[in-house]
Design a protein around this motif. Structure first.
Motif, PDB file in Angstrom:
ATOM      1  N   LEU A 245      33.540   0.876 -17.879  1.00 20.88           N
ATOM      2  CA  LEU A 245      33.483   1.640 -19.121  1.00 20.88           C
ATOM      3  C   LEU A 245      34.634   1.162 -20.010  1.00 20.88           C
ATOM      4  O   LEU A 245      35.798   1.264 -19.619  1.00 20.88           O
ATOM      5  CB  LEU A 245      33.617   3.144 -18.828  1.00 20.88           C
ATOM      6  CG  LEU A 245      33.727   4.078 -20.036  1.00 20.88           C
ATOM      7  CD1 LEU A 245      32.490   3.993 -20.932  1.00 20.88           C
ATOM      8  CD2 LEU A 245      33.944   5.523 -19.573  1.00 20.88           C
TER       9      LEU A 245
ATOM     10  N   GLN B 220      29.304  -0.074 -19.957  1.00 13.58           N
ATOM     11  CA  GLN B 220      29.154   0.824 -21.095  1.00 13.58           C
ATOM     12  C   GLN B 220      30.349   0.673 -22.031  1.00 13.58           C
ATOM     13  O   GLN B 220      31.482   0.484 -21.580  1.00 13.58           O
ATOM     14  CB  GLN B 220      29.057   2.279 -20.591  1.00 13.58           C
ATOM     15  CG  GLN B 220      28.609   3.248 -21.661  1.00 13.58           C
ATOM     16  CD  GLN B 220      28.330   4.637 -21.078  1.00 13.58           C
ATOM     17  OE1 GLN B 220      28.476   4.860 -19.876  1.00 13.58           O
ATOM     18  NE2 GLN B 220      27.951   5.566 -21.950  1.00 13.58           N
TER      19      GLN B 220
ATOM     20  N   LEU C 242      32.291   2.499 -25.308  1.00 11.91           N
ATOM     21  CA  LEU C 242      32.519   3.530 -26.321  1.00 11.91           C
ATOM     22  C   LEU C 242      33.412   2.897 -27.372  1.00 11.91           C
ATOM     23  O   LEU C 242      34.489   2.397 -27.040  1.00 11.91           O
ATOM     24  CB  LEU C 242      33.198   4.758 -25.725  1.00 11.91           C
ATOM     25  CG  LEU C 242      32.439   5.516 -24.638  1.00 11.91           C
ATOM     26  CD1 LEU C 242      33.281   6.701 -24.139  1.00 11.91           C
ATOM     27  CD2 LEU C 242      31.104   6.028 -25.181  1.00 11.91           C
TER      28      LEU C 242
ATOM     29  N   GLY D 200      32.292   9.192 -30.467  1.00 13.81           N
ATOM     30  CA  GLY D 200      32.245   9.495 -29.037  1.00 13.81           C
ATOM     31  C   GLY D 200      33.513   9.088 -28.313  1.00 13.81           C
ATOM     32  O   GLY D 200      33.512   8.871 -27.097  1.00 13.81           O
TER      33      GLY D 200
ATOM     34  N   ASN E   4      33.835  13.980 -24.996  1.00 15.34           N
ATOM     35  CA  ASN E   4      32.742  13.029 -24.755  1.00 15.34           C
ATOM     36  C   ASN E   4      33.097  12.042 -23.659  1.00 15.34           C
ATOM     37  O   ASN E   4      32.255  11.690 -22.832  1.00 15.34           O
ATOM     38  CB  ASN E   4      32.379  12.277 -26.042  1.00 15.34           C
ATOM     39  CG  ASN E   4      31.140  11.427 -25.848  1.00 15.34           C
ATOM     40  OD1 ASN E   4      30.064  11.943 -25.548  1.00 15.34           O
ATOM     41  ND2 ASN E   4      31.286  10.109 -25.954  1.00 15.34           N
TER      42      ASN E   4
ATOM     43  N   VAL F  17      30.906  11.377 -20.401  1.00 14.64           N
ATOM     44  CA  VAL F  17      30.402  10.036 -20.065  1.00 14.64           C
ATOM     45  C   VAL F  17      30.830   9.669 -18.640  1.00 14.64           C
ATOM     46  O   VAL F  17      30.028   9.158 -17.843  1.00 14.64           O
ATOM     47  CB  VAL F  17      30.908   8.994 -21.094  1.00 14.64           C
ATOM     48  CG1 VAL F  17      30.667   7.569 -20.594  1.00 14.64           C
ATOM     49  CG2 VAL F  17      30.224   9.204 -22.441  1.00 14.64           C
TER      50      VAL F  17
ATOM     51  N   HIS G 262      28.775  11.175 -15.835  1.00 16.58           N
ATOM     52  CA  HIS G 262      27.468  10.583 -15.546  1.00 16.58           C
ATOM     53  C   HIS G 262      27.505   9.507 -14.476  1.00 16.58           C
ATOM     54  O   HIS G 262      26.466   9.100 -13.954  1.00 16.58           O
ATOM     55  CB  HIS G 262      26.876   9.980 -16.843  1.00 16.58           C
ATOM     56  CG  HIS G 262      26.321  11.025 -17.754  1.00 16.58           C
ATOM     57  ND1 HIS G 262      26.507  10.998 -19.117  1.00 16.58           N
ATOM     58  CD2 HIS G 262      25.607  12.144 -17.493  1.00 16.58           C
ATOM     59  CE1 HIS G 262      25.932  12.048 -19.664  1.00 16.58           C
ATOM     60  NE2 HIS G 262      25.378  12.765 -18.701  1.00 16.58           N
TER      61      HIS G 262
END
Lengths: 303, 265
Positions: A236, A266, A268, A289, A294, A298, A301
Motif C-alpha cells: 500500500l 494499492q 492512495l 482518501g 480512510n 483501507v 480490508h
C-alpha cells in the motif's frame, strides 16, 4: 517544520561560510533569525523565481552553496527550465526549498499546492528530492543535502515528531523488521503522520509494516522494503502527490523489475480537485482518501 | 596578428565549420564574433564570460580554439555524433564555457549571480555576458536587470548584440525595442552604445564603463549587422537558419578575405 528549518539553517550558516540563502520575497515571521546570522549572505531576490534559480547556479559555479526558498509550487514550476539547464545539467549545489508541499497551503488554493512536484523534479539529472516526514528526519535531510553538494529539492511540510521505535535510514525511516507483517505500507513524507495515526488503535497494527520514504528518485528498492514485500505480499503506497511520477510509480516499476510476487498493490494519492471545491489540507486529504479514517479502513480490508 | 586579420580569420573559420556541418546560425555568429574578441582576448584572470545567445556557438568555439581552450582536432568534430561541440554549447565540457546555453534568457541571471558572488567575496573580477537583442524579450532579462541595479553590481557587464533581427522578424516589429538604451538607463544601468564591429570602439567603451565604480551595472549596446563580413548575408533574416552550399561557401570566404584584407592562406 518551518521554524525548525530556520533554526537548522542558522546552524548551517555558522558551519558553512560559502552558504548563501536567497528568498523569493517570502519568510515573514520565520526567517528573521536566519537574516540575523547570515548578514549579506541572506538575499531577497524579489518576486522573481526564474532569476533567483539562474543566479543561484551562477553563484554556485564560484564555489558557493545556495538555498532558493519559496512556497513549494513557486520554486518548482515557474523556474523548471532554470532548475534543469542551469542547476542540474551543471551539477551545481543549489537547493530549492519549497514550503508547504502537497496540499500544505490548504485554503490558499490550487496555485499554492504542489502535488506534482516530485514527478517534475525527481527525473532531472543529478537531482535529489528530500521529503522529510518529521522534524527529526528534516534535520537529517538537510545535513545529507549539504554533504551531497549537488542539485536538491527540499519539500517542507508539517512539523511533528518521529514515532517511537523508528530509526533513520538512507531512504527515510523504518522500524525493526516484523516477521508477522501481512501488509507493507510505504508512505512518502509528512502524510506518514496520518498512517501512524490510523494505526495507533488499529486492531491489525501488529501485522502492518510501515516504511517512510523521504528521498526521491528511488533508483532501487531498499532491501528492507523488498524483504518486507517478500514477507507480506501486499503493498500500500500512500503519498500526498499524484500517482504518476511519484512513489507509487517508482515502487510499481521496481517490484516488477525485481520480479517480486505481489498479491495486491494499492495506491492512495492526491486526487487533485475531484469536485472542483477547495478547503484545508485536511479537507483535500479527505477528498483524496489520505485521511486517517480512510487509511485505517483501507488497511482493514487486507485482513 | 592584427585585430583586423583576427576578425577575418575567425570569420573564415566560422564559415568553414558551418560548411563542414552544413548547418545554420551563420549570421548570428558573424554578428557577434567581434564582441567576443573584444572580451575574450582581453579578459583578466578570474573574469567570467557567458554566451547567452548559445546559437552563436561557432563564434565561441572558433575564438576558444584560437585561444587554446578547445583543441583544434576537436573542432573537426563539430555537429557530428559523439562531439563535445554541438550546435549549442554543452555543459561541463570546457573550463572556458562555464554554462551551457541555448534556451534564451538564461545567461543574464547566471552572470548576475556570478557578479553577486564576486561582490560577496570582495574580489575585482568582472562578469561578462553576451546577449542578443531579441533575447531581451525574455522576462528573466528584467528580473535580473532589476536585481543587478538593486544590488549595485557594477562588476557586471552586459553586451547586447543589437543586429535588429530576431527569430521571425525585425525586433522593432515583434515586441518593440526591448534593448533600447533609454529603457536600461531608466532602470539604473550605466549604458553606452558603440559600433559592435569596431574593436577599438568596443574595447574603449568596455574600459570606460568598467572604470566607473559608480554602483551601476554596465551595458554596452553594440550595434551590429547580422552576417557581418559576407555581403549577401548582411542584414538578412534567412541567414539565421540557412546552411551554405559549396558555391555560396566559396563566395562567402572570398567576401570575408576581401573585407578583412587577408590572403587565401
Amino acid at each position: 517544520m518551518r521554524k525548525h528549518f530556520s533554526e537548522h539553517i542558522e546552524r548551517k550558516a555558522k558551519e558553512h561560510s560559502d552558504f548563501v540563502f536567497v528568498t523569493g520575497d517570502l519568510g515573514y515571521n520565520a526567517l528573521e533569525g536566519v537574516i540575523g546570522v547570515m548578514g549579506d549572505r541572506f538575499i531577497n531576490g524579489g518576486v522573481a523565481e526564474q532569476n533567483i534559480v539562474g543566479m543561484a547556479a551562477g553563484m554556485a559555479s564560484t564555489g558557493m552553496q545556495v538555498i532558493c526558498y519559496s512556497i513549494a509550487p513557486f520554486i518548482v514550476y515557474r523556474c523548471l527550465e532554470q532548475v534543469r539547464n542551469d542547476v542540474c545539467f551543471h551539477k551545481q549545489p543549489v537547493y530549492m526549498v519549497g514550503n508547504g508541499g502537497g496540499y500544505g497551503y490548504g485554503i490558499m488554493g490550487s496555485s499554492h499546492h504542489a502535488i506534482e512536484d516530485i514527478a517534475v523534479l525527481s527525473p532531472l539529472p543529478n537531482m535529489m528530492c528530500y521529503i522529510p516526514a518529521f522534524i527529526d528526519d528534516m534535520h537529517h535531510c538537510i545535513d545529507a543535502m549539504f554533504a551531497r553538494r549537488g542539485p536538491a529539492y527540499l519539500r517542507l511540510g508539517l512539523g511533528k515528531n518521529m514515532p517511537d521505535g523508528y530509526g533513520l535510514t538512507d531512504f527515510g525511516l523504518a522500524a525493526k523488521a516484523n516477521p508477522e507483517a501481512r501488509l507493507t505500507v510505504l508512505a512518502l513524507g509528512p502524510v506518514a503522520n496520518n498512517v501512524f495515526a490510523a494505526l495507533k488503535e488499529h486492531p491489525h497494527r501488529d501485522k502492518v509494516e510501515v516504511f517512510v520514504i523521504n528521498r526521491m528518485p528511488m533508483p532501487v528498492l531498499p532491501h528492507e522494503v523488498s524483504a518486507s514485500i517478500g514477507r507480506s505480499g501486499n503493498i500500500l503506497v500512500i503519498e500526498e502527490h499524484v500517482a504518476i511520477g511519484g512513489l507509487a510509480s517508482a515502487v510499481s516499476l521496481l517490484t516488477h523489475e525485481n520480479n517480486l510476487l505481489v498479491n495486491r498493490f494499492q495506491s492512495l494519492r492526491a486526487a487533485g480537485y475531484p469536485d472542483g471545491t477547495y478547503g484545508s489540507q485536511a479537507y483535500h486529504q479527505q477528498q483524496s482518501g489520505l485521511d486517517e479514517q480512510n487509511i485505517a479502513a483501507v488497511i482493514h480490508h487486507y485482513f | 596578428m592584427s585585430f583586423e586579420v583576427l576578425q577575418g580569420k575567425l570569420r573564415t573559420r566560422i564559415l568553414e565549420l558551418h560548411h563542414m556541418a552544413n548547418s545554420g546560425h551563420i549570421g548570428c555568429s558573424l554578428s557577434c564574433i567581434d564582441i567576443m574578441i573584444s572580451i575574450l582576448c582581453a579578459k583578466n584572470e578570474g573574469d567570467t564570460f557567458i554566451l547567452s545567445k548559445g546559437h552563436a556557438a561557432t563564434a565561441l568555439y572558433t575564438i576558444l580554439s584560437e585561444l587554446g581552450e578547445i583543441p583544434m582536432e576537436v573542432m573537426d568534430t563539430f555537429y557530428k555524433n559523439a562531439t563535445t561541440l554541438p550546435a549549442h554549447p554543452a555543459p561541463l565540457k570546457y573550463k572556458a564555457i562555464p554554462f551551457a546555453t541555448g534556451s534564451l534568457g538564461h545567461g543574464l541571471p547566471l552572470a548576475t549571480g556570478i557578479a553577486k558572488a564576486n561582490k560577496l567575496k570582495k574580489n575585482n573580477h568582472t562578469s561578462f555576458v553576451l546577449m542578443s537583442d531579441g533575447e531581451t524579450n525574455e522576462g528573466t532579462t528584467w528580473e535580473a536587470a532589476h536585481f543587478a541595479v538593486a544590488n549595485k553590481l557594477d562588476n557586471l557587464l552586459i553586451v547586447v548584440d543589437k543586429n535588429g533581427l530576431q527569430g521571425f522578424g525585425n525586433t522593432l516589429e515583434v515586441l518593440g525595442d526591448t534593448a533600447a538604451a533609454a529603457v536600461w538607463t531608466a532602470i539604473g544601468f550605466d549604458v553606452e552604445t558603440c559600433d559592435g564591429h569596431h574593436l577599438k570602439s568596443l574595447m574603449e567603451t568596455k574600459a570606460e564603463l568598467l572604470s566607473r565604480k559608480n554602483g551601476k551595472p554596465k551595458l554596452i549596446i553594440a550595434n551590429t549587422i547580422k552576417g557581418k563580413g559576407v555581403d549577401f548575408m548582411e542584414g538578412r533574416l534567412e541567414w539565421h537558419y540557412l546552411p551554405m552550399g559549396e558555391n555560396l561557401y566559396q563566395k562567402a570566404v572570398e567576401a570575408v578575405r576581401s573585407a578583412y584584407s587577408i590572403d587565401s592562406n
